[in-house]
Design a protein around this motif. Structure first.
Motif, mmCIF file in Angstrom:
data_model
loop_
_atom_site.group_PDB
_atom_site.id
_atom_site.type_symbol
_atom_site.label_atom_id
_atom_site.label_comp_id
_atom_site.label_asym_id
_atom_site.label_seq_id
_atom_site.Cartn_x
_atom_site.Cartn_y
_atom_site.Cartn_z
ATOM 1 N N LEU A 6 12.504 4.221 11.005
ATOM 2 C CA LEU A 6 11.137 4.190 10.491
ATOM 3 C C LEU A 6 11.096 4.734 9.070
ATOM 4 O O LEU A 6 10.347 4.228 8.219
ATOM 5 N N ARG B 264 12.140 2.091 6.619
ATOM 6 C CA ARG B 264 11.113 1.054 6.515
ATOM 7 C C ARG B 264 9.954 1.533 5.639
ATOM 8 O O ARG B 264 9.435 0.779 4.814
ATOM 9 N N ILE B 265 9.566 2.790 5.818
ATOM 10 C CA ILE B 265 8.457 3.329 5.024
ATOM 11 C C ILE B 265 8.844 3.417 3.550
ATOM 12 O O ILE B 265 8.062 3.062 2.659
ATOM 13 N N TYR C 34 8.749 0.059 2.046
ATOM 14 C CA TYR C 34 7.366 -0.347 1.819
ATOM 15 C C TYR C 34 6.790 0.318 0.574
ATOM 16 O O TYR C 34 6.091 -0.326 -0.227
ATOM 17 N N ILE D 169 -1.441 -4.151 8.501
ATOM 18 C CA ILE D 169 -1.036 -3.244 7.422
ATOM 19 C C ILE D 169 -2.161 -3.034 6.413
ATOM 20 O O ILE D 169 -2.536 -1.897 6.110
ATOM 21 N N GLY E 67 -2.212 0.233 7.553
ATOM 22 C CA GLY E 67 -0.879 0.433 8.113
ATOM 23 C C GLY E 67 -0.826 1.203 9.416
ATOM 24 O O GLY E 67 0.260 1.387 9.984
ATOM 25 N N MET E 68 -1.961 1.653 9.919
ATOM 26 C CA MET E 68 -1.955 2.492 11.122
ATOM 27 C C MET E 68 -1.497 1.721 12.349
ATOM 28 O O MET E 68 -0.725 2.236 13.168
ATOM 29 N N LEU F 126 2.241 1.176 12.059
ATOM 30 C CA LEU F 126 2.971 2.430 12.248
ATOM 31 C C LEU F 126 3.022 2.828 13.720
ATOM 32 O O LEU F 126 4.098 3.142 14.247
ATOM 33 N N ILE G 258 6.388 2.847 16.195
ATOM 34 C CA ILE G 258 6.828 4.090 16.839
ATOM 35 C C ILE G 258 6.979 3.902 18.342
ATOM 36 O O ILE G 258 7.944 4.360 18.960
ATOM 37 N N ARG H 184 6.769 -3.916 14.607
ATOM 38 C CA ARG H 184 5.313 -3.931 14.477
ATOM 39 C C ARG H 184 4.801 -5.213 15.123
ATOM 40 O O ARG H 184 5.602 -6.020 15.629
#
Length: 240
Positions: free
Chosen positions: A21, A24-25, A28, A117, A122-123, A126, A130, A137
Motif C-alpha cells: 500500500l 501504491r500511495i 499516486y 478516487i 480516495g477513501m 484506500l 486495505i 481497489r
C-alpha cells in the motif's frame, strides 16, 4: 504478503509480491504532482492564444482538464500497466493470473477510479485496498487486475537451500558431473538473472545444465529446475 506467479514471454514463472500500500500511495503522489505540473503547463500555454469568447475559453479548459484526467489511462496503455509514478516505484498493473492486462482492463480501472478516487477523495479505494487480500481497489476487482512489485523476492537462503533436511532426496544424481566451479558459476548467473529479470539467461542456463548432465528438466520451469540442481549439488557434496 500475498504473492503472484507471473508468466514471462519465455514461459518462465517468477514469483512477485503484491505491491504494498505504501508503494501504491507514493506512486499516486508522484503522479498527482506530475498531473498538476501538466495541468498548469497546458493552462499556461492555452492563455497565450486569444479566445474569441468565454464559450471558447471554457471549451479549451474542458479539453485540458480531460487530458489531465486521461493521464493514468494513456500511460498505463503506453507503458504496459505503468504510469510515471508506478515506473519510479517499480510496480505494475497485471491481470490477477499474472498475464498482461489489456486496454479494456486499464479502461475499467480508470473509469471506476474516477468515482472511488476522485469523487470520494480516495477513501473508497484506500479502504477496499486495505481489506482486500490482494490489495485491490474496486477498479482492480472489476477488471480482475492487481498491482505487483517488480522486484521479485530474492532470499536465496530460502530459494536455493530451502530444504536442508536429512530426508532430502536428490532428484538429479547426474549433478556429480558438475564441479564446484560449475555450480558457483550457475549460482552467480542465476542470482543475476533473477535480479534483472533476464529470462534469456535462465533459459540458457537450463539448456546448458541439461547438456552437461545429459538430463531433461523433467517438466520443471527454468527457475525451479536450476534451484533443484543447486540443491541437489549441495546435498550430493555436503557430507563429502
Amino acid at each position: 504478503m500475498n504473492k503472484l506467479l507471473v508468466n514471462t514471454p519465455q514461459n518462465v514463472q517468477i514469483e512477485y509480491n503484491i505491491a504494498s500500500l505504501g508503494k501504491r500511495i507514493l506512486a499516486y503522489v508522484i503522479d498527482a504532482i506530475l498531473r498538476l505540473i501538466l495541468l498548469y503547463a497546458l493552462l499556461y500555454f492555452a492563455d497565450l492564444f486569444p479566445k474569441q469568447d468565454s464559450w471558447m475559453e471554457m471549451g479549451i479548459d474542458s479539453i485540458i482538464y480531460f487530458i489531465v484526467l486521461l493521464y493514468p489511462l494513456i500511460l498505463e496503455i503506453l507503458l504496459n500497466g505503468q504510469t510515471i509514478g508506478k515506473l519510479i516505484m517499480k510496480i505494475r498493473v497485471v491481470c490477477l493470473d499474472g498475464n498482461r492486462a489489456n486496454n479494456f482492463d486499464y479502461f475499467l480501472r480508470w473509469v471506476i477510479g474516477i468515482v472511488e478516487i476522485y469523487l470520494f477523495f480516495g477513501m473508497i479505494a484506500l479502504i477496499t485496498a486495505i481489506i482486500n487480500k490482494n490489495g485491490q481497489r474496486l477498479g482492480d476487482i472489476v477488471a480482475n487486475t492487481c498491482l505487483i512489485d517488480l522486484n521479485p523476492k530474492l532470499d536465496l537462503s530460502q530459494t536455493i537451500f530451502a530444504d536442508v533436511s536429512e530426508t532430502y532426496k536428490i532428484r538429479f544424481p547426474e549433478v556429480y558431473r558438475l564441479s564446484d566451479r560449475d555450480i558457483n558459476i550457475v549460482k552467480e548467473n542465476f542470482t543475476s538473472a533473477l535480479k534483472t529479470n533476464n529470462y534469456d539467461v535462465l533459459l540458457k542456463l537450463t539448456r546448458k545444465l541439461e547438456e552437461i548432465m545429459d538430463v531433461k528438466s523433467d517438466g520443471l520451469g527454468n527457475i525451479d529446475f536450476i534451484q533443484v540442481i543447486i540443491q541437489d549439488h549441495y546435498h550430493f557434496h555436503k557430507d563429502k
